[in-house]
Design a protein around this motif. Structure first.
Motif, PDB file in Angstrom:
ATOM      1  N   ALA A   1       0.840  -1.207   0.000  1.00  0.00           N
ATOM      2  CA  ALA A   1       0.000   0.000   0.000  1.00  0.00           C
ATOM      3  C   ALA A   1       0.873   1.254   0.000  1.00  0.00           C
ATOM      4  O   ALA A   1       0.618   2.206  -0.738  1.00  0.00           O
ATOM      5  N   PHE A   2       1.916   1.246   0.830  1.00  0.00           N
ATOM      6  CA  PHE A   2       2.838   2.389   0.891  1.00  0.00           C
ATOM      7  C   PHE A   2       3.553   2.586  -0.441  1.00  0.00           C
ATOM      8  O   PHE A   2       3.637   3.698  -0.954  1.00  0.00           O
ATOM      9  N   GLU A   3       4.048   1.480  -1.021  1.00  0.00           N
ATOM     10  CA  GLU A   3       4.756   1.571  -2.304  1.00  0.00           C
ATOM     11  C   GLU A   3       3.845   2.081  -3.411  1.00  0.00           C
ATOM     12  O   GLU A   3       4.242   2.917  -4.233  1.00  0.00           O
ATOM     13  N   MET A   4       2.609   1.588  -3.445  1.00  0.00           N
ATOM     14  CA  MET A   4       1.657   2.034  -4.466  1.00  0.00           C
ATOM     15  C   MET A   4       1.414   3.537  -4.332  1.00  0.00           C
ATOM     16  O   MET A   4       1.439   4.272  -5.321  1.00  0.00           O
ATOM     17  N   LYS A   5       1.185   3.989  -3.120  1.00  0.00           N
ATOM     18  CA  LYS A   5       0.924   5.416  -2.903  1.00  0.00           C
ATOM     19  C   LYS A   5       2.133   6.250  -3.328  1.00  0.00           C
ATOM     20  O   LYS A   5       1.984   7.258  -4.017  1.00  0.00           O
ATOM     21  N   GLU A   6       3.328   5.823  -2.946  1.00  0.00           N
ATOM     22  CA  GLU A   6       4.537   6.561  -3.307  1.00  0.00           C
ATOM     23  C   GLU A   6       4.728   6.623  -4.818  1.00  0.00           C
ATOM     24  O   GLU A   6       5.078   7.666  -5.368  1.00  0.00           O
ATOM     25  N   ARG A   7       4.470   5.522  -5.505  1.00  0.00           N
ATOM     26  CA  ARG A   7       4.630   5.509  -6.970  1.00  0.00           C
ATOM     27  C   ARG A   7       3.603   6.415  -7.654  1.00  0.00           C
ATOM     28  O   ARG A   7       3.920   7.089  -8.632  1.00  0.00           O
ATOM     29  N   ILE A   8       2.382   6.403  -7.155  1.00  0.00           N
ATOM     30  CA  ILE A   8       1.349   7.243  -7.757  1.00  0.00           C
ATOM     31  C   ILE A   8       1.663   8.716  -7.520  1.00  0.00           C
ATOM     32  O   ILE A   8       1.562   9.533  -8.437  1.00  0.00           O
ATOM     33  N   ILE A   9       2.079   9.062  -6.315  1.00  0.00           N
ATOM     34  CA  ILE A   9       2.474  10.450  -6.027  1.00  0.00           C
ATOM     35  C   ILE A   9       3.610  10.869  -6.955  1.00  0.00           C
ATOM     36  O   ILE A   9       3.571  11.954  -7.553  1.00  0.00           O
ATOM     37  N   LYS A  10       4.609  10.010  -7.108  1.00  0.00           N
ATOM     38  CA  LYS A  10       5.756  10.312  -7.977  1.00  0.00           C
ATOM     39  C   LYS A  10       5.313  10.512  -9.423  1.00  0.00           C
ATOM     40  O   LYS A  10       5.744  11.458 -10.086  1.00  0.00           O
ATOM     41  N   LEU A  11       4.429   9.646  -9.918  1.00  0.00           N
ATOM     42  CA  LEU A  11       3.962   9.761 -11.306  1.00  0.00           C
ATOM     43  C   LEU A  11       3.180  11.054 -11.516  1.00  0.00           C
ATOM     44  O   LEU A  11       3.354  11.732 -12.531  1.00  0.00           O
TER      45      LEU A  11
END
Length: 107
Positions: free
Chosen positions: A62-72
C-alpha cells in the motif's frame, strides 16, 4: 508511457465499468500497471480523488503504491499532484476494520 505488455495494456485501458484483476508473480509489473491505471483514470477525469480506494494485501505494498502514484503525478505535473497524498491506499484488513468500526451499530 513506459513499456507494457499486451495484458498490462488491456488492464490500463479497460473501461472504468469493467472489473479487472492484475495477478502475476513478483517483479512482473503489477504495481507499475496499477499505478498507470490510476493515473489514467484521473487524467481522463473518469474518477475524482474522493472516489479513489486502492486495496492491497500488505502495508508495504500500500505504501509503495501510494509513493509511486504520487511520484507519477509529480513527474507528469498533474494538477492533483499535491492532493493525491490524501487518497486512500489501504490493506484489505484495514479497510474491513474501518467498515466494521464505522457501521458496528448496524452490524
Amino acid at each position: 508511457m513506459a513499456q507494457f505488455n499486451k495484458l498490462q495494456l488491456e488492464a490500463i485501458n479497460a473501461p472504468l465499468e469493467q472489473n479487472i484483476i492484475v495477478k502475476a508473480g513478483a517483479g512482473s509489473g503489477k504495481t507499475k500497471t496499477l499505478t498507470e491505471k490510476v493515473f489514467k483514470l484521473f487524467e481522463s477525469k473518469e474518477i475524482g480523488l474522493s472516489n479513489l480506494l486502492v486495496l492491497t494485501f500488505t502495508n508495504n505494498a500500500a505504501f509503495e503504491m501510494k509513493e509511486r502514484i504520487i511520484k507519477l503525478f509529480k513527474e507528469k505535473n498533474n494538477p492533483l499532484k499535491d492532493q493525491i497524498v490524501s487518497g486512500q491506499f489501504l490493506t484489505f484488513d484495514s479497510f474491513y476494520a474501518t467498515l466494521v468500526k464505522k457501521y458496528s451499530s448496524v452490524l
